[in-house]
Scaffold this active site. Structure first.
Site, PDB file in Angstrom:
ATOM      1  N   GLY A  10       0.879  -1.124  -0.235  1.00 34.94           N
ATOM      2  CA  GLY A  10      -0.287  -0.041   0.056  1.00 34.94           C
ATOM      3  C   GLY A  10       1.027   1.095   0.109  1.00 34.94           C
ATOM      4  N   PHE A  11       0.046   2.439  -0.025  1.00 32.02           N
ATOM      5  CA  PHE A  11       0.881   3.824  -0.497  1.00 32.02           C
ATOM      6  C   PHE A  11       1.513   4.248   0.730  1.00 32.02           C
ATOM      7  CE2 PHE A  11       0.536   8.289  -1.224  1.00 32.02           C
ATOM      8  CZ  PHE A  11       1.278   8.349  -1.943  1.00 32.02           C
ATOM      9  N   ILE A  12       0.945   3.944   2.572  1.00 29.56           N
ATOM     10  CA  ILE A  12       1.202   4.219   3.509  1.00 29.56           C
ATOM     11  C   ILE A  12       3.597   3.031   3.432  1.00 29.56           C
ATOM     12  CG2 ILE A  12       1.662   4.801   5.345  1.00 29.56           C
ATOM     13  CD1 ILE A  12      -0.626   6.384   4.488  1.00 29.56           C
ATOM     14  N   TYR A 151     -16.962   3.557   6.043  1.00 29.30           N
ATOM     15  CA  TYR A 151     -15.370   3.720   6.338  1.00 29.30           C
ATOM     16  C   TYR A 151     -14.959   4.575   7.086  1.00 29.30           C
ATOM     17  CZ  TYR A 151     -10.539   4.875   5.430  1.00 29.30           C
ATOM     18  OH  TYR A 151      -9.086   5.752   5.909  1.00 29.30           O
ATOM     19  N   LYS A 155     -13.421   2.466  11.151  1.00 30.32           N
ATOM     20  CA  LYS A 155     -11.987   3.027  11.628  1.00 30.32           C
ATOM     21  C   LYS A 155     -11.954   2.799  13.028  1.00 30.32           C
ATOM     22  CE  LYS A 155      -8.665   2.543   8.576  1.00 30.32           C
ATOM     23  NZ  LYS A 155      -7.273   1.581   9.228  1.00 30.32           N
TER      24      LYS A 155
END
Length: 324
Positions: A10-12, A151, A155
């Site tokens: 993933g990006f992070i 979403y 979280k």
């Protein structure tokens, strides 16, 4: 140190893994390489990590408890949970996968940390939790009981589980609420990547509202990765914003990309989505105090890096699906 990083493609997760390896640590990375967005960019990120000493990759899903347990045949100094289903609008269309990954997946990892006595857990959370009614800039003490999307709600659930496991079992937990992360090889379903691609390729640029009514606290990927790593130290239980503290109006983002790409955007105005937060702005005093962290990359520098990455990889990047 030895770390388990989920969502390493993933990006992070990719950049956190890269930085940890550069620091000499060992990383066991897992990712299920799902198609929540175009997997070409995930494969590109993973390729950057291939062959790096002290890196092991496992294609696995944090929702699969049995597969996860097999990865705990060694001790870890921390589990860094950056695997997530992200994106506000997609969560409205398919909320179930968000609960599975973000809530149940987090629970699976917390249970394994308890069982195998992993002392530290880091969770990726989101500025979307702040909803519509909190004053700007958003503080970690703000009320997060009004999520606008599944979403954000998922979280919130993950954060609540982290608090429970800290309280019950003493696991040291750091939760990061990220604010609009962008940069090279970014998520193609997010505005910065989309705008660069659409303007570069002469495609209409979707703008929700008039472009002047919404702003985002864009935060550069490498700054975010530095913050995550700084949060690996013992903190007991903390929720920490990582943002730029410098929100950018949407239309100004487009104008900067126009300048850097050298093309004018063809704007296509769309109505606001009810799940979208109109503005984000991070109060980062807590990150400064506890981690000595401040963003170092300006918005112009970061967007320039993204544009340059896109141009260097345009041959294949122009074919990446943006959800348009």
């Amino acid at each position: 140190m030895r770390y388990l990083v989920t969502g390493c493609a993933g990006f992070i997760g990719w950049k956190v893994t890269e930085f940890l390896l550069e620091m000499g640590h060992t990383v066991v990375g897992i990712d299920n390489l799902n198609a929540a967005y175009d997997t070409q960019v995930k494969q590109w990120r993973l390729k950057q990590l291939d062959g790096t000493p002290n890196f092991q990759f496992h294609r696995s899903d944090i929702c699969d408890r049995d597969a996860l347990q097999q990865l705990f045949n060694t001790s870890y100094d921390a589990v860094i949970n950056l695997a997530a289903r992200a994106g506000v609008r997609q969560s409205v269309e398919n909320p179930w996968v968000y609960i599975d990954t973000n809530v149940t997946g987090t629970l699976n990892l917390l249970e394994l940390c308890r069982d195998f006595e992993v002392p530290k857990f880091v969770l990726a959370s989101t500025s979307s939790l702040y909803g519509a009614n909190n004053p700007l800039p958003f503080s970690e003490a703000s009320n997060t009981d009004g999520p606008l999307s599944p979403y954000a709600a998922s979280k919130k659930g993950a954060e609540s589980l982290c608090h429970s496991y800290h309280h019950l079992y003493g696991i040291d937990v750091t939760i990061f609420r990220f604010f609009t992360v962008y940069g090279p090889a970014g998520r193609p379903d997010m505005s910065a990547f989309r705008f660069v691609k659409w303007i570069s390729e002469g495609k209409p640029v979707m703008v929700y509202g008039d472009g002047k009514q919404s702003s985002r606290d864009y935060t550069y990927l490498e700054d975010i990765a530095r913050g995550v790593i700084a949060g690996l130290k013992p903190l007991k239980y903390e929720v920490i914003n990582l943002g730029s503290d410098s929100p950018i109006v949407l239309i100004d983002t487009i104008r900067l990309i126009e300048e850097l790409v050298g093309k004018r955007a063809e704007l296509s105005h769309q109505p606001f989505h009810p799940a979208d937060v109109r503005a984000t702005w991070a109060n980062i005093q807590k990150a400064e105090k506890l981690l000595g962290w401040r963003p170092q990359v300006s918005f112009r520098e970061g967007i320039t890096a993204l544009v340059e990455w896109y141009q260097a990889n345009r041959e294949w990047a122009k074919n990446i699906e943006t959800g348009y």
